[in-house]
Motif scaffolding. Structure first.
Motif, PDB file in Angstrom:
ATOM      1  N   LEU A  37       0.923  -1.212  -0.084  1.00 37.01           N
ATOM      2  CA  LEU A  37       0.007  -0.061  -0.029  1.00 37.01           C
ATOM      3  C   LEU A  37       0.910   1.282  -0.058  1.00 37.01           C
ATOM      4  O   LEU A  37       1.615   1.486   0.799  1.00 37.01           O
ATOM      5  CB  LEU A  37      -0.968  -0.057   1.348  1.00 37.01           C
ATOM      6  CG  LEU A  37      -1.778  -1.033   1.410  1.00 37.01           C
ATOM      7  CD1 LEU A  37      -2.501  -1.106   2.688  1.00 37.01           C
ATOM      8  CD2 LEU A  37      -2.926  -0.875   0.279  1.00 37.01           C
ATOM      9  N   VAL A  39       0.722   5.660  -0.443  1.00 36.38           N
ATOM     10  CA  VAL A  39       0.025   6.880  -0.388  1.00 36.38           C
ATOM     11  C   VAL A  39       0.754   7.981  -0.900  1.00 36.38           C
ATOM     12  O   VAL A  39       1.690   8.101  -0.768  1.00 36.38           O
ATOM     13  CB  VAL A  39      -0.146   7.320   1.190  1.00 36.38           C
ATOM     14  CG1 VAL A  39      -1.173   8.467   1.158  1.00 36.38           C
ATOM     15  CG2 VAL A  39      -0.888   6.229   2.007  1.00 36.38           C
ATOM     16  N   TYR A  48      -4.626   6.335  -2.601  1.00 37.49           N
ATOM     17  CA  TYR A  48      -3.987   4.901  -2.219  1.00 37.49           C
ATOM     18  C   TYR A  48      -3.634   4.329  -3.473  1.00 37.49           C
ATOM     19  O   TYR A  48      -4.466   4.245  -4.431  1.00 37.49           O
ATOM     20  CB  TYR A  48      -5.067   4.299  -1.499  1.00 37.49           C
ATOM     21  CG  TYR A  48      -5.315   5.137   0.028  1.00 37.49           C
ATOM     22  CD1 TYR A  48      -4.340   5.189   1.021  1.00 37.49           C
ATOM     23  CD2 TYR A  48      -6.345   6.047   0.060  1.00 37.49           C
ATOM     24  CE1 TYR A  48      -4.578   5.908   2.157  1.00 37.49           C
ATOM     25  CE2 TYR A  48      -6.624   6.786   1.207  1.00 37.49           C
ATOM     26  CZ  TYR A  48      -5.748   6.773   2.131  1.00 37.49           C
ATOM     27  OH  TYR A  48      -5.917   7.243   3.355  1.00 37.49           O
ATOM     28  N   TYR A  80      -1.752   7.017   7.619  1.00 33.81           N
ATOM     29  CA  TYR A  80      -2.916   7.064   6.723  1.00 33.81           C
ATOM     30  C   TYR A  80      -4.011   6.186   6.958  1.00 33.81           C
ATOM     31  O   TYR A  80      -5.109   6.270   6.317  1.00 33.81           O
ATOM     32  CB  TYR A  80      -2.329   7.332   5.153  1.00 33.81           C
ATOM     33  CG  TYR A  80      -1.495   8.502   4.773  1.00 33.81           C
ATOM     34  CD1 TYR A  80      -2.222   9.824   4.580  1.00 33.81           C
ATOM     35  CD2 TYR A  80      -0.202   8.767   4.933  1.00 33.81           C
ATOM     36  CE1 TYR A  80      -1.553  10.926   4.418  1.00 33.81           C
ATOM     37  CE2 TYR A  80       0.330   9.661   4.557  1.00 33.81           C
ATOM     38  CZ  TYR A  80       0.042  10.977   4.347  1.00 33.81           C
ATOM     39  OH  TYR A  80       0.593  11.927   4.214  1.00 33.81           O
ATOM     40  N   PHE A  81      -3.452   5.143   7.550  1.00 35.77           N
ATOM     41  CA  PHE A  81      -4.466   3.959   7.504  1.00 35.77           C
ATOM     42  C   PHE A  81      -4.960   3.532   9.034  1.00 35.77           C
ATOM     43  O   PHE A  81      -5.577   2.621   9.247  1.00 35.77           O
ATOM     44  CB  PHE A  81      -3.494   2.658   7.115  1.00 35.77           C
ATOM     45  CG  PHE A  81      -3.343   2.744   5.873  1.00 35.77           C
ATOM     46  CD1 PHE A  81      -4.115   2.387   4.701  1.00 35.77           C
ATOM     47  CD2 PHE A  81      -1.762   3.118   5.451  1.00 35.77           C
ATOM     48  CE1 PHE A  81      -3.682   2.647   3.366  1.00 35.77           C
ATOM     49  CE2 PHE A  81      -1.560   3.164   4.045  1.00 35.77           C
ATOM     50  CZ  PHE A  81      -2.274   2.833   3.049  1.00 35.77           C
TER      51      PHE A  81
END
Length: 82
Positions: A37, A39, A48, A80-81
């Motif tokens: 993942l 960003v 994302y 961010y998660f």
């Protein structure tokens, strides 16, 4: 060594099937693939992105989902998660 976690991310069954289908089309399986993942910053906020990896890096958190997809997230993207 990469850290393991599992509460940071949830994947719907439909999303997991889409990831599995993409892996199969590339000749890969869930057992030997990690989904990274990323960003990136955009004008409208974070965006994302996904990429395939074969192994985790030392500063990664490895996230095993109940749907069988394994994600890796670099520590710098973890905020961010949450």
């Amino acid at each position: 060594m990469a850290r393991r976690g599992n509460k940071m991310l949830q994947v719907t069954p439909a999303a997991a099937e889409a990831i599995k289908s993409q892996l199969v089309s590339m000749g890969k399986t869930l057992e030997n693939s990690l989904v990274r993942l990323y960003v990136t910053a955009g004008w409208g906020g974070p965006q994302y992105q996904l990429a395939l990896e074969e192994s985790a890096q030392p500063d990664d958190t490895v996230i095993n989902t109940t749907e069988g997809v394994t994600f890796v997230v670099s520590d710098r993207f973890k905020p961010y998660f949450k």
